[in-house]
Scaffold this motif. Sequence first.
Motif, PDB file in Angstrom:
ATOM      1  N   ILE A 128       0.830  -1.205   0.000  1.00  0.00           N
ATOM      2  CA  ILE A 128       0.000   0.000   0.000  1.00  0.00           C
ATOM      3  C   ILE A 128       0.864   1.254   0.000  1.00  0.00           C
ATOM      4  O   ILE A 128       1.859   1.340   0.727  1.00  0.00           O
ATOM      5  N   LEU A 129       0.455   2.226  -0.806  1.00  0.00           N
ATOM      6  CA  LEU A 129       1.096   3.551  -0.786  1.00  0.00           C
ATOM      7  C   LEU A 129       0.034   4.579  -0.406  1.00  0.00           C
ATOM      8  O   LEU A 129      -1.077   4.554  -0.941  1.00  0.00           O
ATOM      9  N   ILE A 130       0.380   5.450   0.534  1.00  0.00           N
ATOM     10  CA  ILE A 130      -0.571   6.450   1.028  1.00  0.00           C
ATOM     11  C   ILE A 130      -0.098   7.851   0.648  1.00  0.00           C
ATOM     12  O   ILE A 130       1.084   8.190   0.835  1.00  0.00           O
ATOM     13  N   VAL A 131      -1.008   8.636   0.105  1.00  0.00           N
ATOM     14  CA  VAL A 131      -0.753  10.061  -0.144  1.00  0.00           C
ATOM     15  C   VAL A 131      -1.773  10.827   0.683  1.00  0.00           C
ATOM     16  O   VAL A 131      -2.976  10.555   0.588  1.00  0.00           O
ATOM     17  N   TYR A 132      -1.316  11.754   1.513  1.00  0.00           N
ATOM     18  CA  TYR A 132      -2.218  12.409   2.457  1.00  0.00           C
ATOM     19  C   TYR A 132      -2.179  13.930   2.333  1.00  0.00           C
ATOM     20  O   TYR A 132      -1.185  14.517   1.887  1.00  0.00           O
ATOM     21  N   GLY A 133      -3.300  14.534   2.749  1.00  0.00           N
ATOM     22  CA  GLY A 133      -3.402  15.989   2.725  1.00  0.00           C
ATOM     23  C   GLY A 133      -3.509  16.602   4.103  1.00  0.00           C
ATOM     24  O   GLY A 133      -3.377  17.814   4.262  1.00  0.00           O
ATOM     25  N   GLU A 172       4.718   9.333  -8.851  1.00  0.00           N
ATOM     26  CA  GLU A 172       4.547   8.409  -9.974  1.00  0.00           C
ATOM     27  C   GLU A 172       5.621   7.339  -9.978  1.00  0.00           C
ATOM     28  O   GLU A 172       5.360   6.179 -10.300  1.00  0.00           O
ATOM     29  N   ASP A 173       6.842   7.704  -9.604  1.00  0.00           N
ATOM     30  CA  ASP A 173       7.937   6.728  -9.552  1.00  0.00           C
ATOM     31  C   ASP A 173       7.681   5.651  -8.510  1.00  0.00           C
ATOM     32  O   ASP A 173       8.065   4.491  -8.682  1.00  0.00           O
ATOM     33  N   ASN A 174       7.027   6.033  -7.401  1.00  0.00           N
ATOM     34  CA  ASN A 174       6.821   5.086  -6.294  1.00  0.00           C
ATOM     35  C   ASN A 174       5.502   4.325  -6.378  1.00  0.00           C
ATOM     36  O   ASN A 174       5.356   3.268  -5.747  1.00  0.00           O
ATOM     37  N   ILE A 175       4.545   4.845  -7.135  1.00  0.00           N
ATOM     38  CA  ILE A 175       3.255   4.174  -7.258  1.00  0.00           C
ATOM     39  C   ILE A 175       3.408   2.777  -7.858  1.00  0.00           C
ATOM     40  O   ILE A 175       2.675   1.849  -7.494  1.00  0.00           O
ATOM     41  N   GLY A 176       4.394   2.617  -8.735  1.00  0.00           N
ATOM     42  CA  GLY A 176       4.628   1.322  -9.364  1.00  0.00           C
ATOM     43  C   GLY A 176       4.986   0.219  -8.379  1.00  0.00           C
ATOM     44  O   GLY A 176       4.812  -0.971  -8.671  1.00  0.00           O
ATOM     45  N   LYS A 177       5.480   0.589  -7.185  1.00  0.00           N
ATOM     46  CA  LYS A 177       5.877  -0.408  -6.174  1.00  0.00           C
ATOM     47  C   LYS A 177       4.682  -0.934  -5.381  1.00  0.00           C
ATOM     48  O   LYS A 177       4.810  -1.913  -4.653  1.00  0.00           O
ATOM     49  N   ALA A 178       3.534  -0.249  -5.506  1.00  0.00           N
ATOM     50  CA  ALA A 178       2.372  -0.588  -4.690  1.00  0.00           C
ATOM     51  C   ALA A 178       1.275  -1.242  -5.531  1.00  0.00           C
ATOM     52  O   ALA A 178       1.235  -1.104  -6.755  1.00  0.00           O
ATOM     53  N   LYS A 235      -5.187  15.097  -6.847  1.00  0.00           N
ATOM     54  CA  LYS A 235      -6.062  13.918  -6.902  1.00  0.00           C
ATOM     55  C   LYS A 235      -6.406  13.569  -8.342  1.00  0.00           C
ATOM     56  O   LYS A 235      -6.348  12.409  -8.753  1.00  0.00           O
ATOM     57  N   ARG A 236      -6.766  14.586  -9.125  1.00  0.00           N
ATOM     58  CA  ARG A 236      -7.131  14.357 -10.525  1.00  0.00           C
ATOM     59  C   ARG A 236      -5.981  13.735 -11.298  1.00  0.00           C
ATOM     60  O   ARG A 236      -6.160  12.764 -12.046  1.00  0.00           O
ATOM     61  N   LYS A 237      -4.781  14.253 -11.092  1.00  0.00           N
ATOM     62  CA  LYS A 237      -3.607  13.748 -11.821  1.00  0.00           C
ATOM     63  C   LYS A 237      -3.292  12.302 -11.416  1.00  0.00           C
ATOM     64  O   LYS A 237      -2.980  11.467 -12.271  1.00  0.00           O
ATOM     65  N   LEU A 238      -3.385  12.023 -10.128  1.00  0.00           N
ATOM     66  CA  LEU A 238      -3.061  10.675  -9.655  1.00  0.00           C
ATOM     67  C   LEU A 238      -4.109   9.658 -10.093  1.00  0.00           C
ATOM     68  O   LEU A 238      -3.776   8.515 -10.411  1.00  0.00           O
ATOM     69  N   VAL A 239      -5.378  10.068 -10.090  1.00  0.00           N
ATOM     70  CA  VAL A 239      -6.439   9.162 -10.551  1.00  0.00           C
ATOM     71  C   VAL A 239      -6.213   8.792 -12.008  1.00  0.00           C
ATOM     72  O   VAL A 239      -6.318   7.615 -12.403  1.00  0.00           O
ATOM     73  N   LEU A 240      -5.898   9.788 -12.837  1.00  0.00           N
ATOM     74  CA  LEU A 240      -5.645   9.531 -14.257  1.00  0.00           C
ATOM     75  C   LEU A 240      -4.409   8.656 -14.448  1.00  0.00           C
ATOM     76  O   LEU A 240      -4.405   7.733 -15.277  1.00  0.00           O
ATOM     77  N   PHE A 241      -3.367   8.910 -13.659  1.00  0.00           N
ATOM     78  CA  PHE A 241      -2.134   8.133 -13.779  1.00  0.00           C
ATOM     79  C   PHE A 241      -2.370   6.677 -13.359  1.00  0.00           C
ATOM     80  O   PHE A 241      -1.951   5.744 -14.057  1.00  0.00           O
TER      81      PHE A 241
END
Length: 456
Positions: free
Chosen positions: A147-152, A186-192, A205-211
Amino acid sequence: MERENNLLKKNIVKQSYKIVSLFIMFLSASALWYYNISPYWENGYTGYLTLALVGIMFCIIYWFFAKMYQALKIGIYRLTELMYFQVLAIVLADAALLFESIMWFHGFQKLKIWSYFLGMVFQVVAMGGNIFVHNRLFALYDERRKILIVYGNDGYKTLIKKMQSKKYRYEIVGCYSDETSLEVLEDNIGKAEGIYLYEVDDQLKRKLVLFCDSISKDIYLTQSVEDLLTMGFDVSHTFDTPFIRTKRMPEKWYYAFIKRTIDILFSSMGLIILSPMLLIVAACIKLYDGGPVFYKQIRLTKGHKEFEIYKFRSMIVDAEKNGARLAAQNDNRITPIGKVIRATRVDELPQLINILKGDMTLVGPRPERPEIEDVYLKEIPEFGMRLKVKAGLTGYAQVFGKYNTSPEDKLKLDLLYINQRSLLLDFKLIFYTIKIIFIPEATEGIEENKTTAGSK
């Protein structure tokens, strides 16, 4: 490649678990019907057909309850939790079979009731073996989900605690602020395998959802109050620009009448059937310290109307002489008897009187105290939206949340119920309530240094 092979093997184990579960149910139901009712084998085709139909019908009923209580999700829950869910599904399915048998014979006289209890014991023991074997097989090929977490905001720390309590399921491979550059994320999302976005900035959020969509990664997003209010939408094509239209279905004309009728029937029957247990609990509380049996408190219901709620007293006398506060973990104000009745939700049963009086309903948002709600309203002005409907004994937030669930999450859960409430959903939540009665996490207290679930 090895991970893909393990995934395939896990899916095979999952399907095998379901097939064996259905086989156990089919075999036991057919045997019970044969022993009590069915024509003997000498009847040939008719006898076989009868047993097959009974077994199939029983499997359908069992499957309904097993799906409702998530008893078929091997590898997600601990062995003890899965066994508990299976027992609930088995008991309810067997009750349906017994009822069908009674209707067939127009009474108990010709039935061998003891055989149904033996059948249930066989089902539970056989299912225990089924769960144990398949749980072990699943563990051989299981790998924790990365799991990778991105928080606000800092609320993500609560999410981390929840994931860490299930270490056998989750491995957190990264935790980043929404101020982190898009390239690093984006580089780390591939590990999760799963990406959790917790209160993330809308633009990011929009950019990450599309990616994540472009690389087929699962993504989980927290929802704002506004998002929840627009659930159940229609798409409007009046113009060439598509619009989402929030769909506000008017409450069915019969809903309020039937809901109140069910409240009266269930509460009155509950008080009559449970009266022996209620008297025993009352006697235990009185004998322990001589204090009052009931705990009365002002709560809020629909339209912020105040009413006096009834509960069995689970704390020492004058527990709130220093001011109102929710029960904390290991709270020394809770009596030994109180610990038992709180853990089993028995302390809530006197609220059946409130339901009979019309103060509350069976299913709805939990009623808060005025002083606690005042605190929550300062932090979350929308919190009062929960009281668009009458307060309830059980509900969406009670089933899917905990005693110490944050007020914001309680609001979101209650809004999910309010926006899609129906008689069918009410019945589902009543059945779900049975599932959580003996789950300790659901009655978890707030932290020691807090007075409310949302206070710092």
